[in-house]
Design a protein around this motif. Structure first.
Motif, PDB file in Angstrom:
ATOM      1  N   PRO A   1       0.806  -1.237   0.000  1.00  0.00           N
ATOM      2  CA  PRO A   1       0.000   0.000   0.000  1.00  0.00           C
ATOM      3  C   PRO A   1       0.834   1.280   0.000  1.00  0.00           C
ATOM      4  O   PRO A   1       0.363   2.333  -0.426  1.00  0.00           O
ATOM      5  CB  PRO A   1      -0.829  -0.107   1.291  1.00  0.00           C
ATOM      6  N   ASP A   2       2.095   1.204   0.466  1.00  0.00           N
ATOM      7  CA  ASP A   2       2.963   2.376   0.460  1.00  0.00           C
ATOM      8  C   ASP A   2       3.125   2.954  -0.937  1.00  0.00           C
ATOM      9  O   ASP A   2       3.234   4.177  -1.107  1.00  0.00           O
ATOM     10  CB  ASP A   2       4.353   2.014   0.997  1.00  0.00           C
ATOM     11  N   ILE A   3       3.149   2.084  -1.938  1.00  0.00           N
ATOM     12  CA  ILE A   3       3.417   2.525  -3.304  1.00  0.00           C
ATOM     13  C   ILE A   3       2.320   3.470  -3.788  1.00  0.00           C
ATOM     14  O   ILE A   3       2.591   4.543  -4.335  1.00  0.00           O
ATOM     15  CB  ILE A   3       3.556   1.304  -4.237  1.00  0.00           C
ATOM     16  N   GLY A   4       1.062   3.081  -3.549  1.00  0.00           N
ATOM     17  CA  GLY A   4      -0.048   3.931  -3.949  1.00  0.00           C
ATOM     18  C   GLY A   4      -0.079   5.242  -3.189  1.00  0.00           C
ATOM     19  O   GLY A   4      -0.368   6.302  -3.757  1.00  0.00           O
ATOM     20  N   SER A   5       0.261   5.195  -1.893  1.00  0.00           N
ATOM     21  CA  SER A   5       0.255   6.413  -1.082  1.00  0.00           C
ATOM     22  C   SER A   5       1.334   7.382  -1.533  1.00  0.00           C
ATOM     23  O   SER A   5       1.111   8.595  -1.610  1.00  0.00           O
ATOM     24  CB  SER A   5       0.459   6.060   0.395  1.00  0.00           C
ATOM     25  N   LEU A   6       2.521   6.857  -1.843  1.00  0.00           N
ATOM     26  CA  LEU A   6       3.596   7.717  -2.321  1.00  0.00           C
ATOM     27  C   LEU A   6       3.235   8.344  -3.664  1.00  0.00           C
ATOM     28  O   LEU A   6       3.475   9.535  -3.885  1.00  0.00           O
ATOM     29  CB  LEU A   6       4.896   6.913  -2.445  1.00  0.00           C
ATOM     30  N   LYS A   7       2.654   7.552  -4.548  1.00  0.00           N
ATOM     31  CA  LYS A   7       2.262   8.067  -5.868  1.00  0.00           C
ATOM     32  C   LYS A   7       1.233   9.192  -5.730  1.00  0.00           C
ATOM     33  O   LYS A   7       1.354  10.251  -6.348  1.00  0.00           O
ATOM     34  CB  LYS A   7       1.700   6.929  -6.726  1.00  0.00           C
ATOM     35  N   LYS A   8       0.222   8.978  -4.872  1.00  0.00           N
ATOM     36  CA  LYS A   8      -0.813  10.000  -4.685  1.00  0.00           C
ATOM     37  C   LYS A   8      -0.238  11.262  -4.045  1.00  0.00           C
ATOM     38  O   LYS A   8      -0.594  12.383  -4.420  1.00  0.00           O
ATOM     39  CB  LYS A   8      -1.951   9.441  -3.832  1.00  0.00           C
ATOM     40  N   ALA A   9       0.633  11.075  -3.066  1.00  0.00           N
ATOM     41  CA  ALA A   9       1.207  12.229  -2.378  1.00  0.00           C
ATOM     42  C   ALA A   9       2.073  13.057  -3.324  1.00  0.00           C
ATOM     43  O   ALA A   9       1.986  14.285  -3.342  1.00  0.00           O
ATOM     44  CB  ALA A   9       2.035  11.768  -1.175  1.00  0.00           C
ATOM     45  N   ILE A  10       2.897  12.391  -4.123  1.00  0.00           N
ATOM     46  CA  ILE A  10       3.781  13.114  -5.035  1.00  0.00           C
ATOM     47  C   ILE A  10       2.986  13.793  -6.132  1.00  0.00           C
ATOM     48  O   ILE A  10       3.248  14.944  -6.499  1.00  0.00           O
ATOM     49  CB  ILE A  10       4.835  12.150  -5.629  1.00  0.00           C
ATOM     50  N   GLU A  11       1.971  13.101  -6.666  1.00  0.00           N
ATOM     51  CA  GLU A  11       1.188  13.654  -7.771  1.00  0.00           C
ATOM     52  C   GLU A  11       0.106  14.620  -7.307  1.00  0.00           C
ATOM     53  O   GLU A  11      -0.627  15.159  -8.130  1.00  0.00           O
ATOM     54  CB  GLU A  11       0.565  12.520  -8.591  1.00  0.00           C
ATOM     55  N   SER A  12       0.010  14.867  -5.991  1.00  0.00           N
ATOM     56  CA  SER A  12      -0.910  15.907  -5.526  1.00  0.00           C
ATOM     57  C   SER A  12      -0.468  17.267  -6.045  1.00  0.00           C
ATOM     58  O   SER A  12      -1.257  18.205  -6.109  1.00  0.00           O
ATOM     59  CB  SER A  12      -0.974  15.918  -3.991  1.00  0.00           C
TER      60      SER A  12
ATOM     61  N   PHE B   1       4.417  17.291   2.948  1.00  0.00           N
ATOM     62  CA  PHE B   1       5.667  16.799   3.531  1.00  0.00           C
ATOM     63  C   PHE B   1       6.434  15.960   2.506  1.00  0.00           C
ATOM     64  O   PHE B   1       7.635  16.165   2.279  1.00  0.00           O
ATOM     65  CB  PHE B   1       5.374  15.989   4.783  1.00  0.00           C
ATOM     66  N   ILE B   2       5.745  15.015   1.867  1.00  0.00           N
ATOM     67  CA  ILE B   2       6.394  14.198   0.840  1.00  0.00           C
ATOM     68  C   ILE B   2       6.825  15.079  -0.327  1.00  0.00           C
ATOM     69  O   ILE B   2       7.916  14.910  -0.890  1.00  0.00           O
ATOM     70  CB  ILE B   2       5.447  13.087   0.353  1.00  0.00           C
ATOM     71  N   GLY B   3       5.984  16.051  -0.695  1.00  0.00           N
ATOM     72  CA  GLY B   3       6.326  16.970  -1.781  1.00  0.00           C
ATOM     73  C   GLY B   3       7.575  17.773  -1.473  1.00  0.00           C
ATOM     74  O   GLY B   3       8.430  17.979  -2.343  1.00  0.00           O
ATOM     75  N   ASN B   4       7.702  18.239  -0.217  1.00  0.00           N
ATOM     76  CA  ASN B   4       8.898  18.986   0.182  1.00  0.00           C
ATOM     77  C   ASN B   4      10.152  18.127   0.085  1.00  0.00           C
ATOM     78  O   ASN B   4      11.214  18.587  -0.353  1.00  0.00           O
ATOM     79  CB  ASN B   4       8.744  19.504   1.611  1.00  0.00           C
TER      80      ASN B   4
END
Length: 638
Positions: free
Chosen positions: A264-275, A446-449
């Protein structure tokens, strides 16, 4: 002489014995009564200032109440303050936060809360369903009559969009009334109407949602105004208009995420970065990827296993910026062999690592988003060793014990930057962040930063400025700046100032920044509505940054037509208290005085007191011995 000698010996013995006595006194401890006063502008909009102040005066001057309770005075708008100075200038209301804070201050005590408010909350969690250790007694101020009203409750849209692309807009409209009405909703930009739609409302259909697309036609910050036609004789038309903005960009950063496991981390990282639409993430299995690493600004390696061996060789040759996430599937022997600047003395055991924000982190601007409340991450148990300069933003906690080992760290050497998350399960952080604040924004930012830092070029700007594009009227405008030295370390010795220019009047105003929490910050107030260009300048140096923001006429506290009596009554029921109207102070005081659960307690205070003061006792001993010696000498016995 014999008497003096006897006295001396007696005093010496008394000094050694040091006799003491105990005294017991009793202190009466009254239950606390917290008076929590709404200091926001909505009170003045309802013209309830005098009624509220008269209510407080009568309550505080009731001797029976002051005899039974120890009264504490608080005021609140967006934050809680220990004060009884009321000016009704708060630009936002957060009842949930205020009641929660008072509960924490009086935990494990009996301290009922009197909540003096109109019940209209503009920010924060829904307070009517909250739980409270203390009973809450809401006192309702404001007009409780329901008037016919048509308003824009919310406008949702993306923060960014690409040039010439369409971006979605969602608008929530609310109608309070009996008869059916038809009104036109429209969107304006640059003085032109770019969207309109005729809407019908009735008592049964009081809430309508409109979804449509707008075209991003101009690079930069684009401002829009949504408005709904007013109803005849509508009392409050300030809530018929709302502004929003979209930043239109013309470029995109590409991110590659390689993995050999499903998680599930993969989907969360993708969504956070592509926000942030400036970034696009390509997810691929390691065995399936045949592309060129040089096409990507960042490569994310999720839990590297033995199949990543060839990938590491290509990455080392291309000197790609890396974002590594380790976990229970990670091949730490392979990772240690890559000479990335760190290694781990690992065991074949796993550990849950809690998170703790590292307040001295200064690599880039990042606030604490509640890391300590996030679920733990899981990784192989072991000690991390670093042989390259690194900065840690989150540290490990193991079973509640704080450590200096990093949970998230950043490394930099020559042309390569590396971010490492030492544990899997970051998807739970995204979910916990949503439960905490009602939005994914804090976690995604946070992930974006982190991604922005890792993908930034070496010649990045030493001065960075953080501000919003749009602010509501009469709100505090917080702007933060981050300045580094030539080694990209935070420089706390600089002097920064901001120059504002009103785009319409051309009036310029300059303000200095203050140094706070490893950043330079300024809070601007009382600016008139309009568009402002700003320049942030480091005094004595050539570093500067430009930007703009808009202050709208929209005021959150002016959108209500009546007091939220139903919500306040619901809060009273949930907390075991009772609700009252502003003219029911007699009934309120009677309830408080007759409630036997609030009673005073007597606390015994035992004090131990020494009967003889040793300093005076020692002086008497010396005096007696000296007198005896002189007498003996005088009479020739020495």
């Amino acid at each position: 002489m014999c008497a003096l000698k006897t006295l001396s010996l007696f005093l010496v013995l008394a000094l050694f014995i040091s006799p003491k006595i105990q005294t017991t006194t009793f202190q009466t401890i009254k239950p606390k009564l917290s008076i929590l006063v709404d200091n926001s502008k909505s009170i003045s909009y309802f013209k309830e200032e005098k009624n509220l102040q008269d209510f407080i005066y009568e309550l505080k001057n009731n001797t029976r109440v002051s005899d039974k309770f120890e009264i504490e005075n608080y005021i609140f708008s967006s934050d809680l303050q220990v004060s009884d100075s009321i000016d009704f200038l708060g630009s936002a209301t957060n009842i949930y936060k205020a009641v929660t804070a008072v509960n924490k201050l009086n935990s494990e005590k009996k301290a009922p809360i009197l909540l003096l408010t109109d019940g209209n909350q503009t920010i924060g969690n829904a307070y009517e369903f909250m739980s409270s250790e203390q009973k809450v007694y809401p006192i309702i101020f404001g007009d409780t009559t329901t008037y016919t009203d048509l308003k824009i409750t919310q406008i949702n849209t993306n923060k960014y969009s690409y040039l010439n692309n369409k971006f979605p807009v969602e608008v929530l409209l609310n109608y309070d009334g009996i008869g059916a009405v038809k009104k036109t909703f429209s969107i304006e930009s640059g003085g032109k109407t770019i969207f309109s739609k005729r809407m019908q409302f009735s008592k049964k259909e009081g809430s309508r949602i409109i979804t449509f697309d707008l075209v991003a036609s101009k690079v930069g910050v684009n401002y829009f105004t949504g408005s709904i036609e007013k109803i005849k004789n509508e009392k409050n038309i300030k809530n018929n208009t709302r502004n929003f903005s979209v930043e239109v960009i013309d470029e995109q950063a590409r991110v590659l995420l390689l993995t050999d496991v499903l998680h599930p981390d993969i989907g969360s990282l993708k969504k956070a970065i592509e926000s942030n639409p400036q970034r696009a993430v390509t997810v691929s299995k390691v065995a399936d990827f045949n592309g060129n690493f040089s096409e990507f600004e960042l490569v994310i390696l999720y839990q590297p296993t033995n199949v990543f061996k060839a990938v590491f060789a290509k990455i080392k040759k291309a000197q790609c910026n890396l974002f590594i996430v380790t976990g229970t599937n990670t091949d730490w022997a392979l990772l240690n062999a890559q000479q990335l600047g760190f290694n781990k003395n690992f065991l074949q055991e796993t550990e849950n690592y809690g998170a703790r924000y590292h307040s001295s982190f200064s690599t880039f601007l990042q606030k604490d988003i509640g890391f300590e409340q996030f679920p733990p991450l899981k990784d192989a148990f072991g000690i991390l060793n670093f042989y390259r300069e690194h900065q840690d933003i989150v540290l490990q906690e193991i079973r509640g014990v704080e450590t200096t080992q990093p949970l998230i760290s950043f490394l930099e050497q020559e042309k390569q930057k590396i971010a490492v998350v030492f544990g899997e399960g970051i998807w739970r952080w995204r979910a916990a962040s949503f439960l905490r604040s009602g939005t994914f924004q804090d976690f995604d930012q946070f992930i974006g930063n982190a991604v922005q830092y890792v993908t930034a070029h070496k010649n990045k700007a030493r001065l960075e400025v953080n501000s919003e594009h749009i602010y509501a009227s009469n709100t505090v405008i917080n702007i933060a700046a981050f300045f580094t030295d030539t080694n990209y370390k935070f420089d706390n010795s600089a002097a920064l100032e901001i120059t504002l220019t009103n785009k319409e009047t051309k009036k310029k105003t300059t303000f200095p920044f203050s140094l706070r929490n490893n950043s330079y910050q300024i809070a601007l107030e009382n600016l008139s509505p309009g568009v402002y260009n700003f320049k942030v300048q480091v005094l004595g140096q050539s570093h500067s940054k430009y930007g703009s923001f808009k202050i709208t006429k929209y005021q959150m506290e002016a959108q209500f037509t009546h007091a939220a009596a139903f919500k306040l009554k619901q809060l009273a029921v949930n907390t075991g208290g009772a609700s009252f109207y502003s003219d029911e102070i007699t009934r309120l005081t009677q309830d408080l005085l007759t409630d036997e659960t609030y009673y005073s307690e007597q606390k015994a205070i035992v004090k131990e007191q020494i009967l003889l003061e040793w300093k005076w006792l020692l002086l008497l001993i010396i005096s007696a011995c000296t007198a005896e010696w002189f007498l003996r000498k005088y009479y020739g016995k020495i």
